[in-house]
Design an enzyme around this catalytic site. Structure first.
Site, PDB file in Angstrom:
ATOM      1  N   SER A  99     -57.120-105.275  40.899  1.00 17.98           N
ATOM      2  CA  SER A  99     -57.947-106.390  41.918  1.00 17.98           C
ATOM      3  C   SER A  99     -57.923-108.163  40.150  1.00 17.98           C
ATOM      4  O   SER A  99     -56.594-107.094  39.289  1.00 17.98           O
ATOM      5  CB  SER A  99     -59.389-106.358  40.761  1.00 17.98           C
ATOM      6  OG  SER A  99     -60.101-107.794  41.665  1.00 17.98           O
ATOM      7  N   GLY A 101     -59.074-107.671  37.301  1.00 21.38           N
ATOM      8  CA  GLY A 101     -58.711-107.362  35.542  1.00 21.38           C
ATOM      9  C   GLY A 101     -57.646-107.154  35.631  1.00 21.38           C
ATOM     10  O   GLY A 101     -56.983-107.134  34.077  1.00 21.38           O
ATOM     11  N   GLU A 102     -57.179-106.500  36.018  1.00 19.77           N
ATOM     12  CA  GLU A 102     -55.881-104.942  35.844  1.00 19.77           C
ATOM     13  C   GLU A 102     -54.649-106.369  36.099  1.00 19.77           C
ATOM     14  O   GLU A 102     -53.475-106.816  35.930  1.00 19.77           O
ATOM     15  CB  GLU A 102     -55.601-104.618  37.557  1.00 19.77           C
ATOM     16  CG  GLU A 102     -56.276-103.514  37.237  1.00 19.77           C
ATOM     17  CD  GLU A 102     -57.110-103.109  37.749  1.00 19.77           C
ATOM     18  OE1 GLU A 102     -57.833-104.240  38.849  1.00 19.77           O
ATOM     19  OE2 GLU A 102     -58.275-102.604  38.330  1.00 19.77           O
ATOM     20  N   VAL A 103     -54.613-107.764  36.801  1.00 18.91           N
ATOM     21  CA  VAL A 103     -54.068-108.998  37.240  1.00 18.91           C
ATOM     22  C   VAL A 103     -53.459-109.502  36.200  1.00 18.91           C
ATOM     23  O   VAL A 103     -52.474-109.811  36.099  1.00 18.91           O
ATOM     24  CB  VAL A 103     -53.892-109.472  38.127  1.00 18.91           C
ATOM     25  CG1 VAL A 103     -52.762-110.478  38.345  1.00 18.91           C
ATOM     26  CG2 VAL A 103     -53.709-109.114  39.574  1.00 18.91           C
ATOM     27  N   ALA A 106     -51.824-107.255  32.992  1.00 18.64           N
ATOM     28  CA  ALA A 106     -50.357-106.938  33.499  1.00 18.64           C
ATOM     29  C   ALA A 106     -49.278-108.487  33.018  1.00 18.64           C
ATOM     30  O   ALA A 106     -48.886-108.127  32.570  1.00 18.64           O
ATOM     31  CB  ALA A 106     -49.829-107.504  34.581  1.00 18.64           C
TER      32      ALA A 106
END
Length: 176
Positions: A99, A101-103, A106
């Protein structure tokens, strides 16, 4: 720091003269990593897919309702089934963030990869529509796709079409 970590793995393997677990040496003595795959027993694979199908079938009315009223859920159905456009070569690094946050997390990794390996292309995937939207804004020069559902042969189909040299998962998410 990312640059050093990314470069150290290939250098450490290429400069080594002794094969170790997960590697093999060629005629010249250069050591290369060996891809190993632990096969999943077929009955377990089919049981998992049966459970997934039952849960998906039970969840489908909510999903269909969302698809009727929210256009973002209609987009990417093919990609979620593994039908993504094929990449012309295998110089691809696939980075997946579930989602938003992870994008966003990265970003330094992708910047480091691009600095160290500019010849590699980056494919960014997300599971949610908002994650995909953020990925398209943050990485306009990268290909952005939906991550395939973990059902039947969808992930294998996407992997065959994209043929990444590696897949980086920002966070492991296991759904029952």
């Amino acid at each position: 720091r990312v640059r050093q970590e990314v470069q150290e793995v290939p250098r450490g393997l290429a400069n080594s003269t002794k094969p170790r677990a997960g590697t093999q040496a060629d005629e010249g003595g250069t050591v290369y990593p060996v891809r190993s795959r632990t096969p999943i027993p077929r009955p377990l694979f089919w049981f998992y897919n049966l459970i997934y199908f039952v849960v998906f079938f039970a969840w489908s009315p909510l999903f269909l309702w969302k698809m009727l009223w929210d256009r973002s859920y209609r987009r990417g159905i093919g990609a979620r089934m593994g039908f993504v456009a094929a990449e012309p070569d295998s110089d691809v690094i696939w980075v997946h963030g579930v989602s938003v946050g992870e994008v966003k997390a990265a970003a330094p990794i992708i910047a480091g990869l691009r600095a160290v390996m500019p010849e590699k292309r980056v494919v960014v995937s997300s599971t949610t529509p908002t994650g995909r939207q953020v990925a398209e804004q943050l990485y306009p020069d990268a290909r952005v796709i939906y991550f395939p559902l973990d059902f039947a042969r969808f992930p294998a189909r996407a992997l065959r079409r994209i043929q990444p040299c590696c897949v980086l998962l920002m966070e492991l998410e296991v759904w029952p």
